[in-house]
Design a protein around this motif. Sequence first.
Motif, PDB file in Angstrom:
ATOM      1  N   TRP A  17      11.842  -7.378  -2.814  1.00 29.82           N
ATOM      2  CA  TRP A  17      12.359  -6.657  -4.013  1.00 29.82           C
ATOM      3  C   TRP A  17      11.479  -6.609  -5.082  1.00 29.82           C
ATOM      4  CZ3 TRP A  17      13.673  -8.302  -8.601  1.00 29.82           C
ATOM      5  CH2 TRP A  17      14.393  -7.380  -9.537  1.00 29.82           C
ATOM      6  N   ALA A  18      10.913  -7.884  -5.360  1.00 23.88           N
ATOM      7  CA  ALA A  18      10.205  -7.973  -6.570  1.00 23.88           C
ATOM      8  C   ALA A  18       9.114  -7.503  -6.766  1.00 23.88           C
ATOM      9  CB  ALA A  18       9.787  -9.678  -6.663  1.00 23.88           C
ATOM     10  N   VAL A  19       8.332  -7.261  -5.340  1.00 24.04           N
ATOM     11  CA  VAL A  19       7.040  -6.744  -5.248  1.00 24.04           C
ATOM     12  C   VAL A  19       7.195  -5.210  -5.644  1.00 24.04           C
ATOM     13  CG1 VAL A  19       5.325  -5.717  -4.028  1.00 24.04           C
ATOM     14  CG2 VAL A  19       5.869  -8.183  -3.679  1.00 24.04           C
ATOM     15  N   ALA A  20       8.356  -4.411  -4.834  1.00 21.80           N
ATOM     16  CA  ALA A  20       8.634  -3.208  -5.088  1.00 21.80           C
ATOM     17  C   ALA A  20       9.172  -2.741  -6.554  1.00 21.80           C
ATOM     18  CB  ALA A  20       9.929  -2.806  -4.111  1.00 21.80           C
ATOM     19  N   GLU A  21      10.029  -3.575  -7.044  1.00 26.02           N
ATOM     20  CA  GLU A  21      10.187  -3.491  -8.563  1.00 26.02           C
ATOM     21  C   GLU A  21       9.270  -3.671  -9.543  1.00 26.02           C
ATOM     22  OE1 GLU A  21      12.574  -2.640 -12.108  1.00 26.02           O
ATOM     23  OE2 GLU A  21      12.798  -2.357  -9.881  1.00 26.02           O
ATOM     24  N   GLY A  22       8.201  -4.592  -9.272  1.00 29.01           N
ATOM     25  CA  GLY A  22       7.019  -4.538  -9.862  1.00 29.01           C
ATOM     26  C   GLY A  22       5.937  -3.521  -9.941  1.00 29.01           C
ATOM     27  N   ILE A  23       5.995  -2.801  -8.539  1.00 30.35           N
ATOM     28  CA  ILE A  23       4.910  -1.542  -8.526  1.00 30.35           C
ATOM     29  C   ILE A  23       5.616  -0.336  -9.493  1.00 30.35           C
ATOM     30  CG2 ILE A  23       4.483  -0.112  -6.998  1.00 30.35           C
ATOM     31  CD1 ILE A  23       3.716  -2.190  -5.100  1.00 30.35           C
ATOM     32  N   ASP A  24       7.034  -0.533  -9.382  1.00 34.55           N
ATOM     33  CA  ASP A  24       7.663   0.740 -10.119  1.00 34.55           C
ATOM     34  C   ASP A  24       7.468   0.432 -11.635  1.00 34.55           C
ATOM     35  OD1 ASP A  24       8.865   2.190  -8.067  1.00 34.55           O
ATOM     36  OD2 ASP A  24      10.535   1.198  -8.191  1.00 34.55           O
ATOM     37  N   ARG A  25       7.671  -0.730 -12.114  1.00 32.35           N
ATOM     38  CA  ARG A  25       7.260  -0.957 -13.479  1.00 32.35           C
ATOM     39  C   ARG A  25       5.694  -0.820 -13.722  1.00 32.35           C
ATOM     40  NH1 ARG A  25      10.840  -6.524 -15.132  1.00 32.35           N
ATOM     41  NH2 ARG A  25      12.666  -5.878 -13.629  1.00 32.35           N
ATOM     42  N   LEU A  26       4.905  -1.194 -12.987  1.00 34.20           N
ATOM     43  CA  LEU A  26       3.586  -0.830 -13.219  1.00 34.20           C
ATOM     44  C   LEU A  26       3.465   0.653 -13.408  1.00 34.20           C
ATOM     45  CD1 LEU A  26       0.352  -1.713 -12.998  1.00 34.20           C
ATOM     46  CD2 LEU A  26       0.548  -1.325 -10.801  1.00 34.20           C
ATOM     47  N   ALA A  27       3.603   1.645 -12.495  1.00 38.32           N
ATOM     48  CA  ALA A  27       3.862   2.883 -12.513  1.00 38.32           C
ATOM     49  C   ALA A  27       4.366   3.299 -13.972  1.00 38.32           C
ATOM     50  CB  ALA A  27       4.579   3.434 -11.392  1.00 38.32           C
ATOM     51  N   GLY A  28       5.372   2.959 -14.189  1.00 35.75           N
ATOM     52  CA  GLY A  28       5.868   3.491 -15.711  1.00 35.75           C
ATOM     53  C   GLY A  28       4.982   3.124 -16.691  1.00 35.75           C
ATOM     54  N   ALA A  29       4.208   1.837 -16.831  1.00 40.38           N
ATOM     55  CA  ALA A  29       3.562   1.443 -17.722  1.00 40.38           C
ATOM     56  C   ALA A  29       2.323   2.022 -17.751  1.00 40.38           C
ATOM     57  CB  ALA A  29       3.301  -0.154 -17.563  1.00 40.38           C
TER      58      ALA A  29
ATOM     59  N   MET B  57       1.000   4.303 -20.814  1.00 39.91           N
ATOM     60  CA  MET B  57      -0.186   3.906 -21.581  1.00 39.91           C
ATOM     61  C   MET B  57      -1.150   5.380 -21.774  1.00 39.91           C
ATOM     62  SD  MET B  57      -3.396   1.640 -20.257  1.00 39.91           S
ATOM     63  CE  MET B  57      -2.459  -0.037 -20.547  1.00 39.91           C
ATOM     64  N   ARG B  58      -1.232   6.158 -20.459  1.00 37.87           N
ATOM     65  CA  ARG B  58      -1.712   7.361 -20.709  1.00 37.87           C
ATOM     66  C   ARG B  58      -1.317   8.136 -21.739  1.00 37.87           C
ATOM     67  NH1 ARG B  58      -1.935  10.672 -15.219  1.00 37.87           N
ATOM     68  NH2 ARG B  58       0.123  10.542 -15.342  1.00 37.87           N
ATOM     69  N   ALA B  59       0.231   8.343 -21.978  1.00 37.32           N
ATOM     70  CA  ALA B  59       0.486   9.109 -22.870  1.00 37.32           C
ATOM     71  C   ALA B  59       0.332   8.601 -24.282  1.00 37.32           C
ATOM     72  CB  ALA B  59       1.995   9.242 -22.826  1.00 37.32           C
TER      73      ALA B  59
ATOM     74  N   GLU C 118       0.619  -1.314  -0.148  1.00 36.35           N
ATOM     75  CA  GLU C 118      -0.105   0.036  -0.116  1.00 36.35           C
ATOM     76  C   GLU C 118       0.951   1.334  -0.009  1.00 36.35           C
ATOM     77  OE1 GLU C 118      -2.670  -0.210   3.322  1.00 36.35           O
ATOM     78  OE2 GLU C 118      -3.873  -1.547   2.507  1.00 36.35           O
ATOM     79  N   ALA C 119       1.833   1.139   0.799  1.00 38.47           N
ATOM     80  CA  ALA C 119       2.739   2.439   0.860  1.00 38.47           C
ATOM     81  C   ALA C 119       3.456   2.519  -0.562  1.00 38.47           C
ATOM     82  CB  ALA C 119       3.844   2.291   1.992  1.00 38.47           C
ATOM     83  N   LEU C 120       3.910   1.379  -1.020  1.00 39.16           N
ATOM     84  CA  LEU C 120       4.843   1.586  -2.489  1.00 39.16           C
ATOM     85  C   LEU C 120       3.951   1.970  -3.493  1.00 39.16           C
ATOM     86  CD1 LEU C 120       6.686  -1.495  -2.207  1.00 39.16           C
ATOM     87  CD2 LEU C 120       7.848   0.772  -2.103  1.00 39.16           C
ATOM     88  N   LEU C 121       2.477   1.656  -3.506  1.00 39.69           N
ATOM     89  CA  LEU C 121       1.633   2.036  -4.728  1.00 39.69           C
ATOM     90  C   LEU C 121       1.580   3.699  -4.267  1.00 39.69           C
ATOM     91  CD1 LEU C 121      -0.892  -1.157  -4.425  1.00 39.69           C
ATOM     92  CD2 LEU C 121       0.406  -0.253  -6.439  1.00 39.69           C
TER      93      LEU C 121
ATOM     94  N   GLU D 272       0.328  10.717  -9.554  1.00 42.68           N
ATOM     95  CA  GLU D 272      -0.639  11.472  -8.448  1.00 42.68           C
ATOM     96  C   GLU D 272      -1.822  11.834  -9.131  1.00 42.68           C
ATOM     97  OE1 GLU D 272      -0.928  15.636  -6.054  1.00 42.68           O
ATOM     98  OE2 GLU D 272       1.190  15.183  -6.681  1.00 42.68           O
ATOM     99  N   ARG D 273      -1.655  12.003 -10.431  1.00 40.77           N
ATOM    100  CA  ARG D 273      -3.137  12.630 -11.055  1.00 40.77           C
ATOM    101  C   ARG D 273      -3.781  11.131 -11.587  1.00 40.77           C
ATOM    102  NH1 ARG D 273      -2.297  16.196 -16.202  1.00 40.77           N
ATOM    103  NH2 ARG D 273      -0.210  14.855 -16.238  1.00 40.77           N
ATOM    104  N   LEU D 274      -3.408   9.980 -11.270  1.00 38.15           N
ATOM    105  CA  LEU D 274      -4.120   8.892 -11.730  1.00 38.15           C
ATOM    106  C   LEU D 274      -5.199   8.634 -10.754  1.00 38.15           C
ATOM    107  CD1 LEU D 274      -3.423   6.527 -13.728  1.00 38.15           C
ATOM    108  CD2 LEU D 274      -2.464   5.239 -11.997  1.00 38.15           C
ATOM    109  N   ASN D 275      -6.367   8.456 -11.294  1.00 42.92           N
ATOM    110  CA  ASN D 275      -7.587   7.878 -10.417  1.00 42.92           C
ATOM    111  C   ASN D 275      -7.433   6.509 -10.250  1.00 42.92           C
ATOM    112  OD1 ASN D 275     -10.105   8.062  -9.187  1.00 42.92           O
ATOM    113  ND2 ASN D 275     -11.231   8.163 -10.844  1.00 42.92           N
ATOM    114  N   TRP D 276      -6.799   6.023  -9.349  1.00 37.91           N
ATOM    115  CA  TRP D 276      -6.988   4.750  -9.063  1.00 37.91           C
ATOM    116  C   TRP D 276      -7.346   4.320  -7.533  1.00 37.91           C
ATOM    117  CZ3 TRP D 276      -3.831   2.797  -4.754  1.00 37.91           C
ATOM    118  CH2 TRP D 276      -2.716   3.724  -4.275  1.00 37.91           C
ATOM    119  N   ARG D 277      -7.849   3.567  -7.328  1.00 34.96           N
ATOM    120  CA  ARG D 277      -8.343   2.755  -5.750  1.00 34.96           C
ATOM    121  C   ARG D 277      -7.864   1.388  -5.625  1.00 34.96           C
ATOM    122  NH1 ARG D 277     -12.550   6.585  -6.788  1.00 34.96           N
ATOM    123  NH2 ARG D 277     -12.667   7.934  -5.199  1.00 34.96           N
ATOM    124  N   LEU D 278      -7.743   0.996  -4.543  1.00 33.96           N
ATOM    125  CA  LEU D 278      -7.205  -0.232  -3.907  1.00 33.96           C
ATOM    126  C   LEU D 278      -8.196  -0.879  -3.029  1.00 33.96           C
ATOM    127  CD1 LEU D 278      -4.815  -2.234  -3.693  1.00 33.96           C
ATOM    128  CD2 LEU D 278      -4.098  -1.115  -1.679  1.00 33.96           C
ATOM    129  N   HIS D 279      -8.689  -2.096  -3.573  1.00 35.93           N
ATOM    130  CA  HIS D 279      -9.667  -2.639  -2.826  1.00 35.93           C
ATOM    131  C   HIS D 279      -9.175  -3.016  -1.150  1.00 35.93           C
ATOM    132  CE1 HIS D 279     -12.860  -5.466  -1.099  1.00 35.93           C
ATOM    133  NE2 HIS D 279     -13.602  -5.232  -2.412  1.00 35.93           N
TER     134      HIS D 279
END
Length: 425
Positions: free
Chosen positions: A402-414, A418-420, A320-323, A329-336
């Motif tokens: 490490w994998a979870v943190a790196e995965g969240i970084d790659r998700l943010a980049g993707a 995608m938005r661009a 949750e903290a990493l996400l 910041e401008r992304l409209n996201w919610r976590l269940h």
Amino acid sequence: MQLSSRGRQMTRLSGIRSIMEDIAAAGPDAGDGRWLNLSPGNPSHIPEVVSAWQRLTQEVLHERFVESSTQYGPSRGTSGLVEAVAEYFNLTYGWSIGPENIVVGPGSQMLSFVATALFTGPGDDGRIRPLVLPRMPDYTGYQGLAMDPGGIVGIEPLVIEEGPRSFRYAVDTEALDRQSSMGMMLLSSPANPTGSSLDSAELKTLIETAERHDVPLVVDHAYGEPFPGVAQTRIAPVLHSHVINLFTFSKAGLPGERIAFAIGPAELIDPMVSFIANSSLHGPQLLQATAERALTTRQMDVLTTRHIKPYYKAKRTMAEALLTEALPERLNWRLHSSDGGMFCWLNIDHEWFDDLELYELLKRKKMFVVPGRHFFVAPLDTPFLRTHGRRCVRLSLSPNEWAVAEGIDRLAGALTDMRAERGGA
């Protein structure tokens, strides 16, 4: 040769099967560390849990190999494990169950299939009595249980926003009331993929619905109480004339051994015993002896309270903290919302977002996730499923930190890419 209609139904390419085939197609380097796999639901290799199962298995291998592995056994399950289950649940919840209330099978998914085969499908009048999933999204494996076309129905949930970054699903009781035909209801609680648990009011409504239609309500506790406690749950399992409870050792550390059991009224359990006898004779017995020992010694409680629950609660807090830190910041996201659990279920509420496009984009970044649409019943042709059903994604928290943190970084980049690419604001 030509497949039957049920054969065609059972061999269609499901969501999870397609994902697993993609992982295999990635080649030998898919497991060499360059790929991040935040897709499947393998439990984490918690050292204390792995060590305990190794020790228990070595003990029964040394002491009980001949009686367990060199002869056939009862289709209900080994007498030792069945008696251990009865004693464990009677002591834990004050129940009064016996062997007639229990059946052991090769995994809770197989027990779900057995129940679905027994209680759903064509009736005497030829009409299909469907399997009803009363609260979508739910475990994608359920979608392959119905052997007849039109044999599964999903009830769309109510979506309740709990804050700028949090939401939860609730059972839409009015929509459930409108379902005129059913042969069985099935749901996971705590749920895969969301981690949400039924509350007492929702459970009461589901039981009343089961009574009104005179069908079983099957509740899959694969992630809940009394073990493995991967996701915290608000209510204990209940005994009822219309309820079958499923429990498994998979998320407690033994997914490869396929040891699970069902508890319910004898008149519902006995047909399941017959089905297993007619299809597979019985489940694997050596590891039933291991599970028996884990229950009788209460080692299962030690693993759950000291290791499994704290591990996943901490992992969820970290994610949750990493996400919050990584997602734009401008992304409209919610976590269940969830107190623990093996997964994060994200809703990205933008017209430019599509879960399958995100999946393909992340594959190019050497990462796997599960598109959210695979947890809803197809076809996705209602307004809710065309939007919300295609705007979710499941992330596994089983890999290391490490994998979870790196995965969240790659998700943010993707998501930024995608938005661009799609002209999002």
